[in-house]
Design an enzyme around this catalytic site. Structure first.
Site, mmCIF file in Angstrom:
data_model
loop_
_atom_site.group_PDB
_atom_site.id
_atom_site.type_symbol
_atom_site.label_atom_id
_atom_site.label_comp_id
_atom_site.label_asym_id
_atom_site.label_seq_id
_atom_site.Cartn_x
_atom_site.Cartn_y
_atom_site.Cartn_z
ATOM 1 N N LYS A 183 -41.317 47.419 11.027
ATOM 2 C CA LYS A 183 -41.922 48.743 11.192
ATOM 3 C C LYS A 183 -40.789 49.761 11.138
ATOM 4 O O LYS A 183 -40.098 50.001 12.118
ATOM 5 C CB LYS A 183 -42.666 48.826 12.522
ATOM 6 C CG LYS A 183 -43.813 49.878 12.556
ATOM 7 C CD LYS A 183 -43.384 51.311 12.362
ATOM 8 C CE LYS A 183 -42.743 51.892 13.607
ATOM 9 N NZ LYS A 183 -42.414 53.357 13.411
ATOM 10 N N GLU A 258 -31.175 47.988 21.320
ATOM 11 C CA GLU A 258 -29.976 48.832 21.256
ATOM 12 C C GLU A 258 -30.456 50.261 21.364
ATOM 13 O O GLU A 258 -31.157 50.766 20.476
ATOM 14 C CB GLU A 258 -29.221 48.576 19.947
ATOM 15 C CG GLU A 258 -27.842 49.204 19.936
ATOM 16 C CD GLU A 258 -27.827 50.513 19.169
ATOM 17 O OE1 GLU A 258 -27.740 51.568 19.842
ATOM 18 O OE2 GLU A 258 -27.898 50.492 17.946
ATOM 19 N N CYS A 292 -25.685 56.379 17.229
ATOM 20 C CA CYS A 292 -25.736 55.983 18.638
ATOM 21 C C CYS A 292 -24.348 55.828 19.237
ATOM 22 O O CYS A 292 -24.157 56.048 20.431
ATOM 23 C CB CYS A 292 -26.534 54.697 18.783
ATOM 24 S SG CYS A 292 -25.924 53.359 17.730
ATOM 25 N N GLU A 390 -28.047 62.694 25.765
ATOM 26 C CA GLU A 390 -27.795 62.400 24.356
ATOM 27 C C GLU A 390 -28.397 63.494 23.474
ATOM 28 O O GLU A 390 -29.595 63.777 23.544
ATOM 29 C CB GLU A 390 -28.389 61.044 23.977
ATOM 30 C CG GLU A 390 -28.056 60.628 22.557
ATOM 31 C CD GLU A 390 -28.611 59.265 22.194
ATOM 32 O OE1 GLU A 390 -27.901 58.506 21.518
ATOM 33 O OE2 GLU A 390 -29.760 58.962 22.574
#
Length: 498
Positions: A183, A258, A292, A390
């Site tokens: 997906k 992750e 990331c 973030e």
């Protein structure tokens, strides 16, 4: 000048289930935007529960009835090497489509395409070279580990460097004999649509690879909850990871996640400052800052702080922002207007929290699309939101420190723990700091250079589990212990006392 449209764009993006391109069962679609204009350029099939059911059923049949899990490792390895060959043969086309779909600069997108090929080569070799433990008790017993693929792997991938990150999951899942349902992220489905042709040309049997496009709350949610999908590998933000964790819990699924990062880059006064400058500028502004492992918090020892901030701001002001298809571009357009507004929101927050020394606006001459100047904030306090949260864009927070102890406290003072970068020429300090920093991965006097044999993953809010090398083999297989007695069994004889 607008970004040139790639030749031969498809008319629409469909699912790929059991060897065939198909629309959604209910005909649902969603719009896909070009990030340099925010105009709709294509419609993609929008998967729902029924589409995930079909994909999972096809993958399950291919696993239980098909040849793929039963092939010898060398046979699967040959197929994976053919996949790598096919990726390399069309790497420029892949990069062109990735750039169009994501806004990544073309030179960086080309590098990611080549990394995707290398991921397949690595796991093609590892599945042949793989060894498992054998233990013996001399003259009495032999025990060995038998690995078996787990079944249908559900792979949910993000919109930043999508094709490469899809390969990072597909390669080990297929190498170990599993079948998959992928997906991809709804913002960037274009390059994922190429996998079907690549796998078909490489000889992957029908049903082994299935792709369902769609939104996370529909297609993604259905995949996570599907009873015939025993493991989920997810890359994305931490809040979504929490939802997946909760939804997978009733099924006791294997999870590898992750998640987000707010990684520190710690620069000590004894470091090679020019090398540290190169790495820290690249580390937050490459890939448009949408990475990331970006070193988005730069911690600098006070004795060199002013010098470093001045040089950093000058470099940021000179970063080339523009058309992602231009090889000279270093920062392109952010992926989607929704994300663009988020990043700009943090820039405005930062203006009230710290000293803006570079950027902070839309670049001149780029009135359309999701363009943001590389933005640098200095004197950022550890309680500031731009220090703690973030942002996932070309925005960096720089903070001074006075001692090793303060640097470590600042580095560990966020909820994330994915990566850390340490710049010092003091060997003892480097290793001491690395072993005490709360991060799943640490680079000493280096930018983010990956060795595919090492574990990739984070601690705290940055993830659950690790992949890479044998850790990926562990995740995608069950390990069965087999015990063989070499002598007559000497069991206590219950029930013989009468």
């Amino acid at each position: 000048m607008p970004q040139p449209t790639p030749d031969h764009l498809p008319d629409r993006i469909q699912h790929f289930i059991d060897g065939a391109f198909v629309d959604s069962v209910d005909g649902a679609t969603f719009d896909v935007l070009n990030p340099t204009t925010n105009e709709v350029y294509i419609q993609a099939a929008s998967g729902q529960q029924a589409d995930i059911d079909l994909a999972a059923a096809a993958a399950r049949r291919a696993f239980t009835e098909g040849p793929w899990p039963k092939l010898l490792p060398r046979a699967r390895s040959r197929v994976l090497h053919r996949i790598a060959d096919l990726i390399e043969e069309q790497d420029e086309r892949l990069a062109e489509l990735e750039t169009w779909d994501t806004g990544l600069p073309i030179t960086q997108a080309l590098g990611q395409a080549r990394r995707a090929a290398e991921n397949f080569r690595f796991f093609a070799d590892l599945t042949v070279a793989q060894r498992d433990d054998t233990y013996k008790v001399p003259g009495r017993q032999v025990n060995y580990v038998n690995r078996k693929p787990k079944g249908v792997a559900g792979l949910i991938t993000p919109w930043n460097t999508p094709f490469m990150l899809e390969s990072w999951k597909l390669a080990p899942a297929l190498a170990t004999g599993n079948t998959v349902v992928l997906k991809p992220a709804e913002f960037t489905p274009l390059s994922a649509s190429l996998w079907a042709g690549i796998f078909r040309a490489a000889g992957v049997p029908d049903g082994v690879f299935n792709l369902v496009n769609g939104l996370g709350e529909t297609a993604g949610d259905a995949l996570v909850k599907h009873p015939d999908v025993p493991l989920i590998s997810f890359t994305g933000e931490s809040r979504t990871g929490q939802v997946i964790f909760a939804n997978a819990a009733p099924y006791l699924k294997g999870l590898s996640m992750e998640l987000g990062g707010k990684s520190p880059a710690v620069v000590f006064a004894d470091a090679d400052l020019e090398a540290a400058l190169d790495a820290t500028v690249f580390g937050v502004f490459s890939l448009n800052g949408e990475r990331c492992t970006a070193g988005s918090r730069v911690l600098v020892e006070r004795s060199v702080y002013d010098e470093f901030v001045s040089a950093y701001a000058e470099r940021a002001r000179n970063v080339v922002v523009g058309d992602p298809s231009d090889p000279a571009t270093e920062v392109g357009a952010l992926v989607h207007p929704e994300h663009y507004e988020k990043v700009l929101g943090y820039v405005e927050i930062g203006k009230g929290e710290a000293r803006l020394v570079a950027g902070g606006e839309r670049p001149a001459g780029l009135e359309d699309g999701n363009y943001v100047q590389p933005t640098v904030f200095a004197d950022v306090k550890p309680e500031a939101r731009i220090f703690q949260e973030e942002i996932f864009g070309p925005v960096v927070a720089i903070t001074p420190f006075d001692s090793d102890e303060e640097a470590l406290e600042l580095a560990n003072g966020v909820k994330y723990g994915l990566a850390a970068y340490i710049w010092t020429n003091d060997l003892r300090r480097a290793h001491t700091f690395a072993q005490n920093v709360e991060a799943g991965m640490v680079w000493l006097n280096s930018n983010n250079v990956r060795d595919l044999r090492t574990p990739f993953g984070g601690v705290k809010a940055s993830g659950l589990g690790h992949e890479g090398g044998y850790r990926s083999i562990d995740f995608y297989t069950d390990q069965q212990a087999v015990h063989i007695s070499l002598t007559d069994a000497h069991s206590p004889r219950f029930g013989t006392s009468k």
